[in-house]
Write a protein that holds these residues in place. Sequence first.
Motif, short mmCIF file in Angstrom:
data_model
loop_
_atom_site.label_atom_id
_atom_site.label_comp_id
_atom_site.label_asym_id
_atom_site.label_seq_id
_atom_site.Cartn_x
_atom_site.Cartn_y
_atom_site.Cartn_z
N ASP A 1 15.46 17.33 -5.83
CA ASP A 1 15.08 15.73 -6.13
C ASP A 1 14.10 15.35 -4.89
N GLY A 2 12.82 15.72 -4.63
CA GLY A 2 12.10 15.07 -3.61
C GLY A 2 11.99 13.50 -3.37
N ARG A 3 12.76 13.05 -4.30
CA ARG A 3 11.81 11.34 -3.84
C ARG A 3 11.79 11.12 -2.39
N TYR A 4 11.17 9.61 -1.90
CA TYR A 4 11.36 9.52 -0.46
C TYR A 4 10.74 8.76 -0.78
N GLU B 1 10.01 17.45 11.77
CA GLU B 1 9.48 17.03 12.55
C GLU B 1 7.74 16.84 12.35
N ARG B 2 6.74 18.01 12.19
CA ARG B 2 5.92 18.25 12.16
C ARG B 2 4.68 17.07 11.12
N LYS B 3 6.06 17.44 9.38
CA LYS B 3 5.19 16.94 8.28
C LYS B 3 5.62 15.33 8.78
N GLN B 4 6.29 15.03 9.37
CA GLN B 4 6.83 13.53 9.82
C GLN B 4 5.26 13.02 10.33
N ALA B 5 5.27 13.96 11.93
CA ALA B 5 3.77 13.60 12.76
C ALA B 5 2.75 12.99 11.66
N ASN B 6 2.62 13.72 10.90
CA ASN B 6 1.27 13.84 10.23
C ASN B 6 1.46 13.08 9.25
N ILE B 7 2.45 12.65 8.05
CA ILE B 7 2.67 11.25 7.87
C ILE B 7 2.07 9.97 8.76
N ILE C 1 1.15 -1.50 0.18
CA ILE C 1 0.11 -0.32 0.04
C ILE C 1 1.34 1.42 0.06
N LEU C 2 0.03 1.85 -0.71
CA LEU C 2 1.48 3.11 -0.91
C LEU C 2 1.22 4.79 -0.69
N LEU C 3 1.05 5.52 0.09
CA LEU C 3 0.81 6.94 -0.17
C LEU C 3 2.08 7.33 -0.35
N THR C 4 0.65 7.79 -1.90
CA THR C 4 1.16 8.73 -2.99
C THR C 4 1.79 10.66 -2.40
N LYS C 5 2.42 10.89 -3.35
CA LYS C 5 2.55 12.41 -3.09
C LYS C 5 3.05 13.07 -1.62
N ALA C 6 3.46 12.36 -0.03
CA ALA C 6 4.12 12.40 0.21
C ALA C 6 4.64 13.84 0.86
N ASP C 7 5.39 14.35 -0.58
CA ASP C 7 5.65 15.68 -0.27
C ASP C 7 4.51 16.85 0.01
N LEU C 8 3.27 16.10 -0.56
CA LEU C 8 2.00 17.40 -0.07
C LEU C 8 1.11 17.28 1.33
N MET C 9 1.80 16.41 1.84
CA MET C 9 1.51 16.56 3.50
C MET C 9 1.65 17.67 4.08
N ALA C 10 1.05 18.06 4.64
CA ALA C 10 0.95 19.47 5.25
C ALA C 10 2.00 19.25 6.21
N PRO C 11 2.96 20.43 6.73
CA PRO C 11 2.91 21.81 5.85
C PRO C 11 3.73 21.52 4.87
N ASN C 12 2.87 22.16 3.67
CA ASN C 12 3.46 21.79 2.52
C ASN C 12 4.90 22.46 2.10
N GLN C 13 4.79 23.38 2.79
CA GLN C 13 6.95 24.05 2.47
C GLN C 13 7.81 23.71 3.77
N GLN C 14 7.30 22.40 3.78
CA GLN C 14 8.78 22.50 5.13
C GLN C 14 9.19 20.91 4.18
N PRO C 15 10.48 20.38 4.23
CA PRO C 15 11.12 19.48 3.99
C PRO C 15 10.81 18.01 4.58
N MET C 16 10.60 17.23 3.74
CA MET C 16 10.40 15.92 4.67
C MET C 16 10.73 15.52 5.67
N ASP C 17 11.36 16.24 5.94
CA ASP C 17 12.22 15.35 7.32
C ASP C 17 11.70 17.01 8.29
#
Length: 261
Positions: A87-90, A41-47, A23-39
Motif C-alpha cells: 500500500d503506497g498511498r500517500y 527524511e531524504r525523500k521528504q526533503a526532496n518532496i 495542485i497535485l504532484l503525482t507519483k510522489a513515491d518515485l521521488m528520489a531516493p526511489n528505494q526508500q519509504p515515503m517517510d
Amino acid sequence: DEDIADVCAIRRKYFAGALPTLILLTKADLMAPNQQPMDSERKQANIRAASDWVAGLVKAAGLASLAILPVCSYIDWSENKQEIVYDGRYNIERLQQLILENVALDAAMQLAFAGRIQYAVRLVAERFVHACAALAAGIGANPLPVADITVLTGLQVVMVTTVAYLAGRDLDEKGVREFIAGLGFHIPAAMALRELARILSPFFGSVVSGGIASGGTYAIGISAVAYYIDGKPLSALSGIFQAAQTLAGDKIKQGRSGEFK
C-alpha cells in the motif's frame, strides 16, 4: 509553467477566476531516493523542495490554489485481488477531504454515500447540518406564530434521516421520532422561546426567533452526527445538544453563524 498558464487561462475564460484549484504532484513515491519509504527524511526533503518549486511557479502566475499536494495512489494487489500486498498511498485522505470540502454539497453527499469513509461521512454530514441550520433561520423568522413549526419539524426530520442514512442506517419516521424524543424537552422549549420572542417584539422577535430556530436545528443535527456516526449513546445526547446549542447561540450573537464548527 505551461500547464499552470493553461489552467489560469481556463479559469479566467470559463469560470471568471472563481474555480477552486488544487495542485497535485503525482507519483510522489518515485521521488528520489526511489528505494526508500515515503517517510524517509531524504525523500521528504526532496518532496518539500519540489512542492516549494511548484509553489513559486504558481505564485508567479498569480494562481490561488487550495493546496499543493504531493500524492501517490499506488497499490499492489495479490493475484486473487482480495488482499493488498503493498500500500503506497500517500495523502489520499487529505485529497479526499479537500475535494469534499470544496465541491457542491450534493456532489459531496454522493461521494460520501459511495465511499462510506468515516471521516468523509462525518464531514459531509456536518456540512449538511450547517445548510439545514441556515434554512431553519429563514423558516423561524416567519412572522406568523406557530405557522412554521410543521415546516421546521419536517426539515429537522429530513436532516436526521439523511445523517442516519449517511452513516449506513436505514431509518423510518418512528426511528427519527425516537431519536428526537431522546433529546428530552429541549425541542419543545426552543419552540416556546421562539413564540415568546415573537410576542415580545414583532420585528426583533422574528430575528431572535430565526436565530433560535437555526441554533436548535444545528444542535439537533450535531446530536444526530454524534449518535449515528460517532456511536454516542442516547444518554449522552442531552449534553451534546446543550453544548451545540450554546455554541450556536454564541456565534449567532456575534454575527458569526457560519462558524458553528
